[in-house]
Design a protein around this motif. Structure first.
Motif, mmCIF file in Angstrom:
data_model
loop_
_atom_site.group_PDB
_atom_site.id
_atom_site.type_symbol
_atom_site.label_atom_id
_atom_site.label_comp_id
_atom_site.label_asym_id
_atom_site.label_seq_id
_atom_site.Cartn_x
_atom_site.Cartn_y
_atom_site.Cartn_z
ATOM 1 N N GLN A 355 0.863 -1.169 0.000
ATOM 2 C CA GLN A 355 0.000 0.000 0.000
ATOM 3 C C GLN A 355 0.908 1.230 0.000
ATOM 4 O OE1 GLN A 355 -2.859 1.646 3.297
ATOM 5 N NE2 GLN A 355 -3.939 -0.021 2.230
ATOM 6 N N TYR A 360 2.571 -3.777 3.373
ATOM 7 C CA TYR A 360 1.485 -3.398 4.269
ATOM 8 C C TYR A 360 0.989 -4.586 5.101
ATOM 9 C CZ TYR A 360 -2.844 -1.320 5.998
ATOM 10 O OH TYR A 360 -3.856 -0.853 6.814
ATOM 11 N N GLN A 361 0.684 -5.708 4.448
ATOM 12 C CA GLN A 361 0.120 -6.848 5.172
ATOM 13 C C GLN A 361 0.662 -8.145 4.577
ATOM 14 O OE1 GLN A 361 -2.092 -5.868 7.565
ATOM 15 N NE2 GLN A 361 -2.416 -7.878 8.477
ATOM 16 N N GLN A 374 2.083 -5.972 9.579
ATOM 17 C CA GLN A 374 0.667 -5.799 9.903
ATOM 18 C C GLN A 374 0.359 -4.309 9.858
ATOM 19 O OE1 GLN A 374 -0.498 -7.618 13.576
ATOM 20 N NE2 GLN A 374 0.040 -9.694 12.922
ATOM 21 N N ASN A 375 -0.603 -3.963 8.986
ATOM 22 C CA ASN A 375 -0.993 -2.554 8.832
ATOM 23 C C ASN A 375 0.203 -1.642 8.567
ATOM 24 O OD1 ASN A 375 -3.713 -3.260 9.377
ATOM 25 N ND2 ASN A 375 -3.300 -3.146 11.590
ATOM 26 N N LYS A 377 3.369 -2.014 9.396
ATOM 27 C CA LYS A 377 4.439 -1.996 10.378
ATOM 28 C C LYS A 377 5.041 -3.385 10.548
ATOM 29 C CE LYS A 377 2.524 1.882 13.013
ATOM 30 N NZ LYS A 377 2.049 2.336 14.340
#
Length: 891
Positions: A355, A360-361, A374-375, A377
């Motif tokens: 993203q 991103y994931q 995750q999100n 990070k």
């Protein structure tokens, strides 16, 4: 020439005669320069045994380590830890070959090599000059090739590379009379294959060039077809001979087809390019292959559609968590959309979504790391040792655990995320590695660094790391530093620091020898104690005792002859005690065998009476003192006390320098006389044969009568004086033999007037002009074939009439500022009466870029915009090179 020298395998052994280090009469080596390797090294190939030592020649036996097979014999001796061959050296490394014979002359210098034809036993002789092949023919083996080379007076005439398994399969290089490659031919008679390509300036021009894999059975790796120096078609091949990739260029479109080993088409890739090879359109699938043993394997596939990259498939070199390959998908802006990972059975293992151009994931797999996001990070990650499945760091949540290569825990640390979303160590011990070696260790408490350790490898071949340096900090400020010996790994130097605001200052230093024994403590506050200085490695250079910043006593250690620090090549030569000085009593000076060279009296920290020996890295100085002054002849040697290395002599009388002499090969090459601290008398330079280069008489520091030569980067100036006045300067440029012999300019000087002549490199006139007080004054004449072509008249810097060529500054920006860059044009200005012609020419092509002609209605030329812009200085006059700007400073 260097190519031939490096590919002659047996020259490896030959170079031992001048380069190798002998250890206990046995040498283990494996490189071109004969440098020794560890006795147990798996890489070593040869060892040499000397039957007799000293300068008496004895038998030399050369063995191949594997099977202890005798491969050569010769006669020679050890001289200054060097192996010197005399006469013949016979070596037979190839089972199918006759021996190779090296012939040595005086001092073991190689004079010629005799080799035998691999197929016919015909003998060839190659003469050597300055250790390089020079005249004759030679044949040698390299991989699967037999290579024939012929040189005439240092220039290549022909090279032939033949398949060892098939003499009807070969490649020929043909050279012109200048020794430059002009043509290559490839022939395989059994397969009916013939290619040829012409060369110019070492580059293919027309025809088909063949790339061979010499170490894999004389295999054709690729062929490329050239037309007018450009590639128009090409093919590369699998190891089984099947076409791998086929390339064709039609106009500005390049088409590349890729096939599998059975000849089936895998994909086609097309791209269009502009005249400067910039790709402007891409379509299709492009395949990348590995190298070496991996050359048949597809490592990457790139897919393009509508000139955009849409997919990339990559086979990972390291399998992490069962991952075998990754497929990257791109969005319409060619940013990564997602990466999908598969195992060897092509089963999906993981998907990493992106993203805003960032992970991103999901989970990311690289050669040396597995990271979970995750999100946007990082949450968990695992780092591995290079090319090794052993885990180095395991990070879960905010905790990292570090492991050595045996899997033992060596440290743990907790982290927090800073304002930019990055993990930063907060407490515990953190390690860093480079490839498979420990690099740094850090220890934190409450987010503050308390300790840093730096590691280093013992050697390139060793897998062992040792602690090189430690730094201890209090509240983030350095308080102590420990350096370690490379060999013993014991402390070498411990430095203590005192906080000073937000920084620190050095308090005291304790030094130790390699066994860990304290050899000195120095206090930087009182400037009292024992200070130990080191060479660039770990060896002690000097031990100095001070009191209140006053030097009292010093032991100085000098590199032994052959040590690399003195430009030698004996890595184990070591050091010796060269001097021990009590600066208020006596100094004793030694040679490297421990024998006393001299003793001298010291008073008040200075030499007073006797001879001083001093080593300053590459210089060896011998200085006599009487009653506290230099008195007598000071000798400077490039290396140690040997006449052949004598560099300079300084003559002193009661501390006053009276004469300086320079030497080369024990020959006087310069002398300069002094009086009362100034140059006074003869200043001269000589050639090795005694001829005078220049000779000048000085009076009270100023040149008076004769000539003085001054050297610069790529030219020299010969200044001529007559009774204290400079009357002439000759400028010379270096020739092809690096001699300053090409006259390029001459100045005749009469008070404030200079008449300058500039010459072409062939000796012809280029231009002449006159200067008065640094301004053009009089005539300026340009020549062609030594006859005047253009003539201009100047008066006190003002252009009066005629034709002048010059570099004119051009106002080329919005604010009308001058262009400061190198000129790309020159100006031709003609003025006859009131008629003016102003022209600008391209400097590279000599083509006319701009022209204007007209009449000056009034006599005031200073108001004319062209004349006003053409403010002509002598440094702006047009020249073949930058002669004028080079000689802006007259004298």
């Amino acid at each position: 020439m260097n190519i031939l020298k490096k590919t002659l395998n047996l020259i490896v052994l030959l170079t031992l005669s001048t380069q190798a280090q002998i250890v206990k009469d046995t040498l283990y080596t494996n490189d071109y320069y004969g440098r020794s390797v560890d006795r147990e090294s798996v890489e070593e190939k040869y060892f040499i045994v000397i039957d007799k030592g000293g300068k008496e020649d004895g038998e030399i036996a050369i063995y191949e380590k594997q099977g202890n097979r005798l491969i050569g014999k010769g006669i020679g001796h050890l001289e200054n830890n060097r192996l010197v061959y005399q006469g013949e050296l016979v070596i037979n490394p190839y089972k199918k070959n006759k021996p190779i014979v090296f012939y040595h002359g005086e001092n073991g210098v190689l004079e010629r090599v005799k080799t035998s034809d691999f197929f016919t036993d015909k003998e060839y002789v190659m003469e050597f000059k300055n250790k390089d092949p020079f005249h004759g023919e030679v044949v040698y083996s390299e991989g699967s090739s037999v290579i024939y080379t012929k040189l005439i007076q240092g220039k290549y005439t022909k090279t032939i590379e033949v398949n060892q398994a098939d003499k009807d399969n070969y490649q020929v290089g043909i050279y012109n009379e200048e020794g430059s490659l002009v043509k290559k031919e490839y022939v395989d008679k059994q397969k009916g294959i013939y290619y040829e390509v012409t060369y110019k300036d070492c580059c293919p021009v027309d025809g088909t060039d063949v790339g061979l894999l010499k170490y894999r059975g004389f295999i054709v790796d690729n062929v490329q077809t050239y037309k007018a120096g450009e590639v128009v078609a090409g093919e590369s091949f699998y190891s089984n001979g099947q076409v791998k990739q086929k390339t064709e260029i039609i106009g500005t479109e390049k088409i590349e087809e890729t096939f599998d080993k059975q000849g089936n088409l895998l994909g086609t890739y097309r791209h269009s390019f502009s005249g400067d090879q910039l790709i402007i359109q891409r379509e299709g699938t492009y395949y990348y292959f590995g190298y070496g043993e991996d050359r048949d394997r597809i490592t990457e596939i790139m897919v393009y559609k509508d000139n955009k990259r849409v997919k990339r498939e990559e086979v990972l070199s390291q399998i992490r968590g069962g991952i075998h390959k990754s497929v990257t998908y791109y969005n319409e802006y060619e940013g990564i959309d997602k990466i999908v990972y598969y195992d060897k059975e092509n089963q999906l293992i993981s998907t990493l979504n992106y993203q805003h151009y960032s992970p991103y994931q999901g989970t990311e797999y690289t050669d040396n790391e597995i990271v979970t996001y995750q999100n946007g990070k990082k949450t968990d990650y695992t780092k591995f040792y290079y090319l090794n499945n052993q885990v180095f760091e395991q990070h879960i949540g905010n905790q990292s655990t570090f492991y050595d290569k045996q899997g033992n825990v060596i440290g743990k640390a907790s982290y927090h995320i800073d304002e930019r979303g990055r993990y930063k160590a907060y407490s515990g011990t953190v390690y860093e590695i480079y490839l498979n070696a420990l690099l740094n260790q850090y220890r934190y408490k409450d987010g503050v660094l308390e300790y840093r350790g730096e590691y280093q490898r013992n050697s390139e071949e060793s897998n062992e790391d040792y602690l090189k340096e430690e730094v201890f900090l209090v509240n983030g400020i350095k308080s102590k530093e420990v350096q370690y010996h490379k060999k013993s790994h014991k402390p070498k130097k411990i430095s203590y620091y005192i906080p000073s605001g937000s920084s620190y200052r050095l308090d005291r230093v304790i030094s130790y020898d390699q066994e860990g024994k304290e050899i000195g403590t120095y206090n930087y506050q009182t400037k009292t104690g024992t200070k130990v200085l080191y060479y660039t490695d770990v060896d002690v250079r000097s031990i100095e005792k001070y009191e209140d910043d006053k030097l009292l006593h010093r032991k100085y250690y000098s590199p032994k002859e052959g040590n690399t620090i003195l430009f030698g090549d004996d890595l184990n030569a070591g050091y010796y005690l060269q001097s021990e000085i009590d600066y208020f009593k006596e100094g004793t000076f030694y040679d490297q065998d421990g024998q006393v060279l001299s003793k001298a009296i010291f008073k008040d920290g200075r030499p007073y009476d006797g001879t001083i020996y001093k080593n300053s890295y590459g210089n060896w100085q011998v200085t006599p003192y009487k009653q506290g002054n230099k008195d007598g002849v000071e000798m400077i040697y490039d290396k140690y006390v040997k006449p052949a290395y004598l560099s300079e002599k300084f003559y002193y009388t009661k501390g006053q320098l009276t004469k300086k002499e320079g030497f080369k090969k024990e020959k006087l090459i310069s002398e300069k006389h002094y009086k009362d601290g100034q140059v006074h008398g003869i200043d001269a330079e000589y050639k090795l044969n005694g001829d005078i280069v220049y000779k000048m008489e000085y009076k009270e520091g100023k040149p008076y009568q004769g000539e003085k030569l001054q050297y610069y980067y790529d030219y020299s100036r010969l200044l001529t004086y007559d009774k204290g006045k400079l009357i002439r300067i000759d400028y010379n440029q270096v020739d092809e033999n690096n001699n300053y012999s090409i006259l390029i300019a001459k100045d005749l000087i009469d008070n404030n007037r200079v008449n300058r002549t500039i010459y072409k490199p062939n000796g012809d006139f280029y231009c002449k002009y006159s200067l008065l007080d640094y301004q053009l004054d009089g005539t300026c004449v340009y020549y062609e074939d030594n006859s005047p072509k253009y003539t201009a008249s100047f008066e006190k810097g003002e252009f009066i009439s005629g034709t002048v060529l010059f570099f004119a500054p051009i106002k080329d920006d919005y604010y009308g500022r001058w262009n400061k860059e190198e000129p790309t044009t020159y100006t031709k200005l003609q003025l006859e009466g009131n008629k003016i012609v102003y022209q600008i020419y391209d400097l590279a092509t000599n083509e006319l870029d701009y022209s204007f002609s007209g009449k000056i209605e009034k006599a005031n030329k200073r108001l004319d915009p062209f004349m006003n812009q053409a403010e002509i200085k002598y440094s702006d006059l047009y020249g073949l090179t930058k002669m004028n700007s080079m000689f802006n400073s007259l004298y």
